[in-house]
Enzyme design. Structure first.
Site, PDB file in Angstrom:
ATOM      1  N   SER A  17       0.674  -1.182   0.061  1.00  8.13           N
ATOM      2  CA  SER A  17       0.222   0.230  -0.467  1.00  8.13           C
ATOM      3  C   SER A  17       0.587   1.651  -0.119  1.00  8.13           C
ATOM      4  CB  SER A  17      -0.720  -0.010   0.929  1.00  8.13           C
ATOM      5  OG  SER A  17      -1.566   1.084   1.480  1.00  8.13           O
ATOM      6  N   TYR A  47      -1.735  -0.400  11.074  1.00  5.56           N
ATOM      7  CA  TYR A  47      -2.226  -0.347   9.306  1.00  5.56           C
ATOM      8  C   TYR A  47      -1.053   0.053   8.458  1.00  5.56           C
ATOM      9  CZ  TYR A  47      -3.500  -0.795   4.923  1.00  5.56           C
ATOM     10  OH  TYR A  47      -3.804  -1.467   3.208  1.00  5.56           O
TER      11      TYR A  47
HETATM   12  P1  NAP Z   1     -11.668  -5.774   0.675  1.00 10.96           P
HETATM   13  O1  NAP Z   1     -12.629  -5.820  -0.787  1.00 10.96           O
HETATM   14  O2  NAP Z   1     -12.138  -5.220   1.863  1.00 10.96           O
HETATM   15  O3  NAP Z   1     -10.977  -6.907   0.832  1.00 10.96           O
HETATM   16  C1  NAP Z   1     -10.346  -7.575   1.556  1.00 10.96           C
HETATM   17  C2  NAP Z   1      -9.734  -9.602   0.844  1.00 10.96           C
HETATM   18  O4  NAP Z   1      -8.839  -9.703   1.825  1.00 10.96           O
HETATM   19  C3  NAP Z   1     -11.396 -10.216   1.429  1.00 10.96           C
HETATM   20  O5  NAP Z   1     -10.904 -10.813   0.205  1.00 10.96           O
HETATM   21  C4  NAP Z   1     -11.501 -11.002   2.662  1.00 10.96           C
HETATM   22  O6  NAP Z   1     -11.406 -12.218   2.549  1.00 10.96           O
HETATM   23  C5  NAP Z   1      -9.479 -11.420   2.954  1.00 10.96           C
HETATM   24  N1  NAP Z   1      -9.101 -10.808   4.062  1.00 10.96           N
HETATM   25  C6  NAP Z   1      -9.240  -9.896   5.043  1.00 10.96           C
HETATM   26  N2  NAP Z   1      -8.585 -10.811   6.240  1.00 10.96           N
HETATM   27  C7  NAP Z   1      -8.128 -11.771   5.883  1.00 10.96           C
HETATM   28  C8  NAP Z   1      -7.894 -13.165   6.719  1.00 10.96           C
HETATM   29  N3  NAP Z   1      -7.348 -12.589   8.391  1.00 10.96           N
HETATM   30  N4  NAP Z   1      -7.480 -13.917   6.224  1.00 10.96           N
HETATM   31  C9  NAP Z   1      -8.244 -14.404   4.848  1.00 10.96           C
HETATM   32  N5  NAP Z   1      -8.153 -13.255   4.302  1.00 10.96           N
HETATM   33  C10 NAP Z   1      -8.593 -12.371   4.660  1.00 10.96           C
HETATM   34  O7  NAP Z   1     -10.116  -4.721   0.038  1.00 10.96           O
HETATM   35  P2  NAP Z   1      -9.132  -4.552  -0.408  1.00 10.96           P
HETATM   36  O8  NAP Z   1      -8.971  -3.308  -0.877  1.00 10.96           O
HETATM   37  O9  NAP Z   1      -9.494  -5.558  -2.180  1.00 10.96           O
HETATM   38  O10 NAP Z   1      -8.165  -5.356  -0.561  1.00 10.96           O
HETATM   39  C11 NAP Z   1      -6.828  -6.177  -0.598  1.00 10.96           C
HETATM   40  C12 NAP Z   1      -5.323  -5.556  -0.548  1.00 10.96           C
HETATM   41  O11 NAP Z   1      -5.432  -4.091  -1.464  1.00 10.96           O
HETATM   42  C13 NAP Z   1      -5.173  -5.528   1.077  1.00 10.96           C
HETATM   43  O12 NAP Z   1      -3.955  -6.453   1.481  1.00 10.96           O
HETATM   44  C14 NAP Z   1      -5.781  -4.255   1.793  1.00 10.96           C
HETATM   45  O13 NAP Z   1      -5.247  -3.453   2.570  1.00 10.96           O
HETATM   46  C15 NAP Z   1      -4.577  -3.603  -0.155  1.00 10.96           C
HETATM   47  N6  NAP Z   1      -5.016  -2.081  -0.147  1.00 10.96           N
HETATM   48  C16 NAP Z   1      -6.120  -2.202  -0.180  1.00 10.96           C
HETATM   49  C17 NAP Z   1      -6.433  -0.652  -0.511  1.00 10.96           C
HETATM   50  C18 NAP Z   1      -7.497   0.397  -0.792  1.00 10.96           C
HETATM   51  O14 NAP Z   1      -7.643   1.826  -0.600  1.00 10.96           O
HETATM   52  N7  NAP Z   1      -8.734  -0.212  -0.659  1.00 10.96           N
HETATM   53  C19 NAP Z   1      -5.268   0.756  -0.979  1.00 10.96           C
HETATM   54  C20 NAP Z   1      -4.004  -0.080  -0.748  1.00 10.96           C
HETATM   55  C21 NAP Z   1      -4.022  -1.306  -0.581  1.00 10.96           C
HETATM   56  P3  NAP Z   1     -12.554 -12.622   3.504  1.00 10.96           P
HETATM   57  O15 NAP Z   1     -13.475 -11.876   4.225  1.00 10.96           O
HETATM   58  O16 NAP Z   1     -13.938 -13.445   3.044  1.00 10.96           O
HETATM   59  O17 NAP Z   1     -11.887 -13.378   4.638  1.00 10.96           O
END
Ligand code: NAP
Length: 250
Positions: free
Chosen positions: A137, A150
């Site tokens: 991130s 975070y």
């Molecule tokens: P999201 O829509 O909330 O998706 C998060 C995913 O991670 C879900 O599929 C969730 O699946 C899984 N997950 C979370 N905790 C878990 C655990 N303990 N065990 C297994 N699976 C887990 O958010 P996203 O934005 O797509 O995030 C994906 C990645 O991108 C993350 O690493 C996040 O930090 C990173 N990111 C996001 C942003 C942003 O602004 N959205 C920015 C920078 C980086 P389940 O709940 O079904 O387990």
């Protein structure tokens, strides 16, 4: 991409879900991981490519190894691992933060990503080939107020990625990372524990990245020629300059 075995953690939502759709369209054979089995089944049902579901919490060390070691032969030799599972929990100064939120972030974003990597590596090491793509991130490049843990977790992803690239260099295994800025997924809903108003404020009056934008970059990195490693990508919406400077009326 055709026929490559690709494991995606966090495929049940957001970036992981979109990456699954994008890589499936290119003929990848997918291992879809997450805790919400119903969501993974919904995703699997719409993909026209072989796929296998693994339902587990990445922070549960024993289960991570059991599940990955239980993969059927058709999926067991993973070519590409996309370490995407993770979330932010809470947005508070250190003295007001909830320790359970800290544990959740360290367990999933740091330990989970490391456990999954360790469990997948033996087959890559034995064939001296493979590609690991980590989701970091911008929060892993630059700290912002109230996000200390975070940000710490994503700084750890960055450090682990760099260390992994050094360790795996003699084995011909590529290691890459993408560091997105604001992406409109369930991320903020999770961070604010279902508070839709607070979540919507994060993306108010700007055009954030969509999950598909990140998925397209994952595909680009995964499809690079074998001799090319796109090692580190900072991916921002036009309206975002860093973690806290945004052009809200763009
Ligand atoms: P999201 O829509 O909330 O998706 C998060 C995913 O991670 C879900 O599929 C969730 O699946 C899984 N997950 C979370 N905790 C878990 C655990 N303990 N065990 C297994 N699976 C887990 O958010 P996203 O934005 O797509 O995030 C994906 C990645 O991108 C993350 O690493 C996040 O930090 C990173 N990111 C996001 C942003 C942003 O602004 N959205 C920015 C920078 C980086 P389940 O709940 O079904 O387990």
């Amino acid at each position: 991409m055709k026929g490559k075995k690709i494991m995606i953690t966090g495929a049940s939502s957001g970036i992981g879900w979109s990456a699954a759709e994008t890589l499936a369209a290119e003929g990848g054979h997918l291992i879809l991981c997450g805790r919400r089995e119903s969501r993974l089944k919904e995703l699997q049902a719409q993909l026209e490519t072989p796929s296998h579901l693994l339902v587990f919490d990445v922070g549960d060390r024993k289960t991570v190894f059991e599940k990955i070691n239980s993969l059927p032969k058709a999926f067991s030799s993973i070519d590409i691992l996309i370490n995407n599972a993770g979330n932010a929990h809470g947005l508070n100064p250190v003295h007001k933060a909830d320790l359970n939120d800290w544990d959740a972030m360290i367990d999933s974003n740091v330990k989970g990503l490391m456990y999954v990597t360790k469990a997948v590596l033996p087959s890559m090491v034995s064939k001296k080939n493979g590609h690991i793509i980590n989701l970091g991130s911008i929060a892993g490049k630059e700290v912002y107020p109230n996000g200390s843990v975070y940000c710490s977790s994503k700084f750890a992803v960055d450090a682990f990625t760099q260390g992994l690239r050094l360790d795996l260099n003699p084995l011909g295994i590529k290691v890459s990372a993408i560091h997105p800025g604001l992406v409109d997924t369930e991320f903020s809903k999770v961070r604010f524990k279902g508070d839709k108003y607070k979540a919507s404020q994060v993306y108010k009056e700007l055009t954030p990245l969509q999950a598909k934008d990140v998925a397209n970059v994952i595909l680009y990195i995964a499809q690079a020629p074998d001799h090319v490693n796109i090692a580190d990508v900072l991916l921002l919406p036009k309206a975002q300059a860093n973690t806290y400077v945004t052009n809200r009326k763009s």
